[in-house]
Design a protein around this motif. Sequence first.
Motif, PDB file in Angstrom:
ATOM      1  N   VAL A   1       0.851  -1.189   0.000  1.00 38.04           N
ATOM      2  CA  VAL A   1       0.000   0.000   0.000  1.00 38.04           C
ATOM      3  C   VAL A   1       0.886   1.237   0.000  1.00 38.04           C
ATOM      4  N   LEU A   2       0.486   2.245  -0.770  1.00 33.84           N
ATOM      5  CA  LEU A   2       1.081   3.572  -0.689  1.00 33.84           C
ATOM      6  C   LEU A   2       0.059   4.500  -0.044  1.00 33.84           C
TER       7      LEU A   2
ATOM      8  N   ALA B   1      -2.501  -0.376  -3.965  1.00 37.92           N
ATOM      9  CA  ALA B   1      -3.606   0.333  -3.328  1.00 37.92           C
ATOM     10  C   ALA B   1      -3.129   1.679  -2.786  1.00 37.92           C
ATOM     11  N   LEU B   2      -4.054   2.638  -2.753  1.00 40.03           N
ATOM     12  CA  LEU B   2      -3.781   3.972  -2.216  1.00 40.03           C
ATOM     13  C   LEU B   2      -4.707   4.246  -1.044  1.00 40.03           C
ATOM     14  N   VAL B   3      -4.132   4.778   0.032  1.00 33.82           N
ATOM     15  CA  VAL B   3      -4.909   5.325   1.137  1.00 33.82           C
ATOM     16  C   VAL B   3      -4.446   6.761   1.336  1.00 33.82           C
ATOM     17  N   GLU B   4      -5.399   7.694   1.401  1.00 33.15           N
ATOM     18  CA  GLU B   4      -5.035   9.082   1.674  1.00 33.15           C
ATOM     19  C   GLU B   4      -5.869   9.614   2.825  1.00 33.15           C
TER      20      GLU B   4
ATOM     21  N   ILE C   1      -8.737   4.586  -1.235  1.00 35.76           N
ATOM     22  CA  ILE C   1      -9.579   4.951  -0.099  1.00 35.76           C
ATOM     23  C   ILE C   1      -9.162   6.330   0.386  1.00 35.76           C
ATOM     24  N   THR C   2     -10.140   7.211   0.566  1.00 34.85           N
ATOM     25  CA  THR C   2      -9.884   8.524   1.151  1.00 34.85           C
ATOM     26  C   THR C   2     -10.528   8.584   2.528  1.00 34.85           C
TER      27      THR C   2
END
Length: 413
Positions: free
Chosen positions: A52-53, A82-85, A121-122
């Motif tokens: 994940v980044l 995958a991105l989580v911010e 995901i934000t």
Amino acid sequence: MLASSLSPHPEAARGLLTAEDRLRLLFDPGSAGIEGSGALRFGSGLVHGRPVLALADAGPGDPAVLHQRAAFYRRVANDGVALVEFLDCPPLTGAAGVEGLAAMDACLTARAALKGRGLSITALSGPALGPMALTPALADLVVMHRAAGFWSLGGAELAHRLGHEDDPEAAYGGAGLHGAGTGLAALGAADDVRLVLDIRRLLGLTRPRAAALAESDEAFTTLLPLDPFEGWDSAALVRLVADEGESLALWPDHGTALGCHLARIGGQPVGLIASNPAQNGGALDAAASRKARRFVDFLAGQGLALVMLLDTPGSLPGQAEEAAGALAEAAALRRALTALPQPPVALVLRRAQGIAALALGLGDARTRLLAWPGARIGLGGGSEGPEVPQPLSPNQTKRALIAALAGHDTPQR
């Protein structure tokens, strides 16, 4: 550990985690690599073993920060992970004029290019206002802090200047509005730690896991009420179908005639759509169709299978539903189902009829159809229509669903 005990950042004064704290809590122990300084941090690592980044932005935006975020989004696209911010951004500062517009557009363009590249995901632990509000709208899923999260075109201050003096601020973008009203927030969290843990759970539920073989379960036989028209709560059915402790409801307060769940069945990650006969008898309305379509789009983007647990008499009639665009929403749901990576599995418990049966794809020969004894499927309503031949014994439900997901033992249509 809460940020208030770690560092004197502004987030800590509001009882929230700092940008770095959020990233460290997100990643598996020992896997996190964190870069950046101040309120903007970037991280890479594993979540339940999945690469994940992530970024955490807890400061006012300016063109330089927006360009850094755009570069990070391009890195996510290149790595295919995958991105989580985590966003907690006061209104933009120093971003007026053409320079700010160009920086914001570069950020949004890079963010939009992630569509279909992997799960994004934000999380909103604070405000996302005005131009910044467009970023969460590009995510696959949005999670909001129930007290501090705020997502709005302009917020109450702007609305008050336009003469809407009596409206509370939460009406313009709080977690309650986006959870139950617009349905844009998939989950609401009571605090920052729970918000991060919910994201970890979301990421984990999209990964396969070994599971015990499904056994015969007599608990399925006692779920339905004796009265064929009596409403009932399908939450118990979801718990029986999903592997133990392996389900999570998304958009739980929006479109409540249907439930949408991430789950594992026999170790396989799936999406579950379950009728809720406790709400208008399970009749499909505009909000439920819209929620289901959004969920199906999400599953298609993630390559996940769909299982439907259905007990619906059709679509909910009425002028309000016509005005809400119920027909268009039902048609959009049917169209979305065609993009799934594999045919859906549908289990009909008592009935699936009318427009709802069509919108949910039960007339499609590719749908893997299962039904309990006495179930009726067709265009008619009420108790009309013949019973489904070759019904499934309820106590074999989970075993049959696992077989259907694998493409085996599907009843002939």
